[in-house]
Design a protein around this motif. Structure first.
Motif, PDB file in Angstrom:
ATOM      1  N   SER A 228       0.825  -1.208   0.000  1.00  0.00           N
ATOM      2  CA  SER A 228       0.000   0.000   0.000  1.00  0.00           C
ATOM      3  C   SER A 228       0.862   1.261   0.000  1.00  0.00           C
ATOM      4  O   SER A 228       1.719   1.428   0.873  1.00  0.00           O
ATOM      5  N   ARG A 229       0.634   2.144  -0.973  1.00  0.00           N
ATOM      6  CA  ARG A 229       1.352   3.421  -0.990  1.00  0.00           C
ATOM      7  C   ARG A 229       1.033   4.261   0.249  1.00  0.00           C
ATOM      8  O   ARG A 229       1.950   4.830   0.849  1.00  0.00           O
ATOM      9  N   GLU A 259       2.191  11.195  -5.749  1.00  0.00           N
ATOM     10  CA  GLU A 259       1.391  10.113  -6.320  1.00  0.00           C
ATOM     11  C   GLU A 259       0.058   9.964  -5.591  1.00  0.00           C
ATOM     12  O   GLU A 259      -0.997   9.799  -6.220  1.00  0.00           O
ATOM     13  N   LEU A 260       0.107  10.036  -4.273  1.00  0.00           N
ATOM     14  CA  LEU A 260      -1.129   9.904  -3.496  1.00  0.00           C
ATOM     15  C   LEU A 260      -2.066  11.079  -3.752  1.00  0.00           C
ATOM     16  O   LEU A 260      -3.283  10.912  -3.831  1.00  0.00           O
ATOM     17  N   ASN A 261      -1.500  12.270  -3.904  1.00  0.00           N
ATOM     18  CA  ASN A 261      -2.315  13.451  -4.171  1.00  0.00           C
ATOM     19  C   ASN A 261      -2.950  13.366  -5.558  1.00  0.00           C
ATOM     20  O   ASN A 261      -4.118  13.722  -5.746  1.00  0.00           O
ATOM     21  N   ARG A 262      -2.162  12.856  -6.541  1.00  0.00           N
ATOM     22  CA  ARG A 262      -2.700  12.696  -7.892  1.00  0.00           C
ATOM     23  C   ARG A 262      -3.836  11.678  -7.896  1.00  0.00           C
ATOM     24  O   ARG A 262      -4.882  11.884  -8.524  1.00  0.00           O
ATOM     25  N   THR A 263      -3.631  10.575  -7.189  1.00  0.00           N
ATOM     26  CA  THR A 263      -4.674   9.547  -7.106  1.00  0.00           C
ATOM     27  C   THR A 263      -5.930  10.104  -6.454  1.00  0.00           C
ATOM     28  O   THR A 263      -7.055   9.820  -6.882  1.00  0.00           O
ATOM     29  N   HIS A 264      -5.727  10.927  -5.428  1.00  0.00           N
ATOM     30  CA  HIS A 264      -6.870  11.533  -4.736  1.00  0.00           C
ATOM     31  C   HIS A 264      -7.643  12.454  -5.681  1.00  0.00           C
ATOM     32  O   HIS A 264      -8.884  12.438  -5.715  1.00  0.00           O
ATOM     33  N   LYS A 265      -6.917  13.236  -6.489  1.00  0.00           N
ATOM     34  CA  LYS A 265      -7.572  14.138  -7.437  1.00  0.00           C
ATOM     35  C   LYS A 265      -8.335  13.353  -8.498  1.00  0.00           C
ATOM     36  O   LYS A 265      -9.437  13.731  -8.900  1.00  0.00           O
ATOM     37  N   ASP A 266      -7.732  12.255  -8.957  1.00  0.00           N
ATOM     38  CA  ASP A 266      -8.416  11.412  -9.949  1.00  0.00           C
ATOM     39  C   ASP A 266      -9.714  10.851  -9.380  1.00  0.00           C
ATOM     40  O   ASP A 266     -10.740  10.795 -10.069  1.00  0.00           O
ATOM     41  N   ASN A 267      -9.658  10.434  -8.126  1.00  0.00           N
ATOM     42  CA  ASN A 267     -10.863   9.897  -7.490  1.00  0.00           C
ATOM     43  C   ASN A 267     -11.948  10.959  -7.374  1.00  0.00           C
ATOM     44  O   ASN A 267     -13.135  10.698  -7.605  1.00  0.00           O
TER      45      ASN A 267
END
Length: 291
Positions: A228-229, A259-267
């Protein structure tokens, strides 16, 4: 010592000593490793120490935790290092860690950590230095011996093992004492004896402590394996807050944050594109797997 061994065995590089040790250990029966002079003497003694004086534990990470697997972490230990008599460097492992999955780590530790023996004499010998894992449960495996003492078999075994026993070797003395203890109980070791190893589920703080030790010993060519990242990010943050930190994972922490911030924005973007009040009707059909 290493140079003399290399000359005796016609080895050109220290790396060849390591490779020969591995080859000989794999090619030699467990009982004979300690007597195989093709294995470097220090490694033979280390093998005997682990064979005679150590026992195995299985530690398990909780549902929301994981052990970080590092490229050089297999066998990392927690213990005592120093110089004996001010001149000879030594290491003594309280706990050696072998992470076999993000959820399980095998732990090898001296018999002093068995509840029935206790660590008082061990800590006293090392001037009060204590293990940071002393409060973690250390349940030994539960043995089930299938064989009772057989006089004819014991005589045969004694004749077979007589040449192996060395009264000047502390490990041989320990092994002989253990066998005598079993025989006094009417038990004799057999190849099909079984041992049941209990799993010890660790709390989050202890898992992070194991990860701290693993991360503290990494090399520049670090390779990490993780599930898990978010958990790795949390582990790195906690690592930097510890006393005795030897590594700087600032770049890794930054990359994980991005990376986690980008994933959060995508979500968030996906959620915004789901029409509000949208309803779906699902048609469910049962199928016969035999048809």
């Amino acid at each position: 010592m290493v140079r003399n061994f290399m000359q005796e065995r016609n080895l050109q590089k220290p790396k060849e000593v390591w490779l020969q040790n591995i080859h000989e250990i794999l090619d030699t029966s467990h009982e004979e490793v300690g007597n195989n002079e093709k294995i470097f003497s220090i490694d033979r003694e280390d093998y005997k120490h682990r064979m005679i004086d150590c026992f195995l534990l299985i530690w398990q990470a909780g549902e929301n935790d994981e052990f970080i697997i590092t490229s050089n972490g297999f066998g990392i230990f927690e213990g005592v290092t120093g110089n004996m008599f001010g001149a000879f460097p030594f290491q003594y492992a309280f706990h050696s860690f072998y992470v076999i999955s993000p959820k399980l780590v095998l732990v090898l530790c001296p018999s002093s950590f068995r509840k029935e023996i206790g660590t008082d004499h061990l800590y006293k010998f090392f001037g009060g230095k204590r293990s940071i894992f002393e409060n973690v449960p250390h349940p030994a495996a539960i043995p089930k011996y299938v064989g009772t003492v057989n006089a004819s078999r014991s005589k045969s075994n004694n004749e077979h093992n007589h040449s192996k026993f060395d009264p000047t070797d502390i490990f041989s003395l320990h092994a002989r004492a253990f066998e005598k203890t079993l025989k006094s109980m009417g038990i004799e070791k057999q190849w099909n004896d079984t041992f049941t190893f209990p799993f010890v589920k660790l709390d989050s703080a202890t898992v992070h402590l194991v990860n701290f030790i693993l991360l503290n010993e990494v090399k520049p060519d670090l390779i990490l394996t993780f599930l898990s990242r978010p958990y790795l990010y949390k582990t790195i943050v906690k690592y930097h807050k510890k006393v005795g930190v030897q590594q700087d994972f600032s770049n890794l922490k930054k990359n994980l944050f991005i990376e986690l911030n980008r994933t959060h924005k995508d979500n968030l973007h996906l959620r915004k594109n789901i029409p509000t009040g949208q309803k779906y009707s699902w048609n469910v059909r049962e199928t016969n797997s035999e048809s």
